[in-house]
Design an enzyme around this catalytic site. Structure first.
Site, PDB file in Angstrom:
ATOM      1  N   LYS A  40      33.281   3.898  19.163  1.00 25.50           N
ATOM      2  CA  LYS A  40      34.875   3.502  19.081  1.00 25.50           C
ATOM      3  C   LYS A  40      35.029   2.065  19.732  1.00 25.50           C
ATOM      4  O   LYS A  40      34.513   1.622  20.866  1.00 25.50           O
ATOM      5  CB  LYS A  40      35.648   4.200  20.000  1.00 25.50           C
ATOM      6  CG  LYS A  40      36.971   4.432  19.613  1.00 25.50           C
ATOM      7  CD  LYS A  40      37.761   5.704  20.274  1.00 25.50           C
ATOM      8  CE  LYS A  40      39.187   5.618  20.139  1.00 25.50           C
ATOM      9  NZ  LYS A  40      39.632   6.245  18.732  1.00 25.50           N
ATOM     10  N   GLY A  45      31.120   1.310  26.478  1.00 25.80           N
ATOM     11  CA  GLY A  45      29.753   1.062  25.991  1.00 25.80           C
ATOM     12  C   GLY A  45      29.591   0.161  24.737  1.00 25.80           C
ATOM     13  O   GLY A  45      28.947  -0.712  24.589  1.00 25.80           O
ATOM     14  N   CYS A  46      30.655   0.341  23.692  1.00 28.05           N
ATOM     15  CA  CYS A  46      30.631  -0.362  22.595  1.00 28.05           C
ATOM     16  C   CYS A  46      30.841  -1.917  22.828  1.00 28.05           C
ATOM     17  O   CYS A  46      30.500  -2.472  22.285  1.00 28.05           O
ATOM     18  CB  CYS A  46      31.927   0.258  21.655  1.00 28.05           C
ATOM     19  SG  CYS A  46      31.464   2.008  21.279  1.00 28.05           S
ATOM     20  N   THR A  47      31.749  -1.929  23.702  1.00 27.13           N
ATOM     21  CA  THR A  47      32.112  -3.554  24.252  1.00 27.13           C
ATOM     22  C   THR A  47      30.642  -4.120  24.722  1.00 27.13           C
ATOM     23  O   THR A  47      30.527  -5.318  24.219  1.00 27.13           O
ATOM     24  CB  THR A  47      33.218  -3.418  25.168  1.00 27.13           C
ATOM     25  OG1 THR A  47      34.434  -2.752  24.466  1.00 27.13           O
ATOM     26  CG2 THR A  47      33.517  -5.115  25.549  1.00 27.13           C
ATOM     27  N   ALA A  50      28.315  -4.757  21.652  1.00 27.20           N
ATOM     28  CA  ALA A  50      28.845  -5.931  20.749  1.00 27.20           C
ATOM     29  C   ALA A  50      28.910  -7.133  21.362  1.00 27.20           C
ATOM     30  O   ALA A  50      28.451  -8.136  20.656  1.00 27.20           O
ATOM     31  CB  ALA A  50      30.127  -5.237  20.363  1.00 27.20           C
TER      32      ALA A  50
END
Length: 150
Positions: A40, A45-47, A50
Site C-alpha cells: 500500500k 514499509g512501502c515508503t 520506494a
C-alpha cells in the site's frame, strides 16, 4: 507465494500508471527492469522501500535498469505517493490486480494475529529478453537497492 523463479519468462502485463499511461512489459524489451510489488502506497514499509529505490535510482540507471512499482492503489493515491516522495519511476495502479495476479503475489497474509488476503512484498528483476534473473521475496525495505544490485 509466487511460483515464478529465476529463468522463467516474466508474465506479460499491461496496466495504467499513475498518470493514466498504458505500460506493458514489451515497452521494456532490450532493457533490464525491476518490478517491485508493495502492499500500500504511503505506508511506512512501502515508503522506506520506494525511497530507498529513489535514492539509488541513478545507480540503477547507470547499470541499465528501469524501475516500476506496482500496487492495487488507485492512480490518484499512486500520484500522491510520487509527489510526496519525489519518486522518479512510474507506479502501476493495478486496481483489478491483473499484474499482481500474473506475478502471483496476491494471497493470504498475517498481521498482528489477523489473517487476510493482500499483496506479498516481492521484487522481480527481468533481463533484456524478458527472463527473470532474480525473485526477491524477503525484501529489506531500507536496503532494497543493495539486495537487487548485489
Amino acid at each position: 507465494m509466487t511460483t515464478l523463479k529465476i529463468g522463467d519468462k516474466a508474465p506479460n502485463f499491461e496496466a495504467k500508471d499513475q498518470a493514466g499511461n498504458t505500460i506493458k512489459l514489451e515497452d521494456y524489451k532490450g532493457k533490464k527492469l525491476v518490478v517491485f510489488f508493495y502492499p500500500k502506497a504511503s505506508t511506512p514499509g512501502c515508503t522506506a522501500e520506494a525511497c530507498n529505490l529513489r535514492d539509488n535510482y541513478e545507480t540503477f540507471q547507470s547499470k541499465g535498469y528501469e524501475i516500476l512499482g506496482v500496487s492495487a492503489d488507485s492512480a490518484k493515491r499512486q500520484q500522491n505517493f510520487i509527489n510526496k516522495h519525489e519518486l522518479p519511476f512510474p507506479l502501476l495502479a493495478d486496481e483489478d490486480k491483473s499484474v499482481i495476479n500474473a506475478f502471483e503475489v496476491w494471497g493470504p497474509k498475517k498481521f498482528m494475529g489477523k489473517e487476510y488476503d493482500g499483496i506479498h512484498r516481492t521484487t522481480f528483476v527481468i533481463d533484456e529478453e524478458g527472463v527473470l534473473t532474480d525473485v526477491i521475496t524477503k525484501v529489506k525495505t531500507k536496503a532494497h537497492a543493495e539486495q537487487i544490485l548485489a
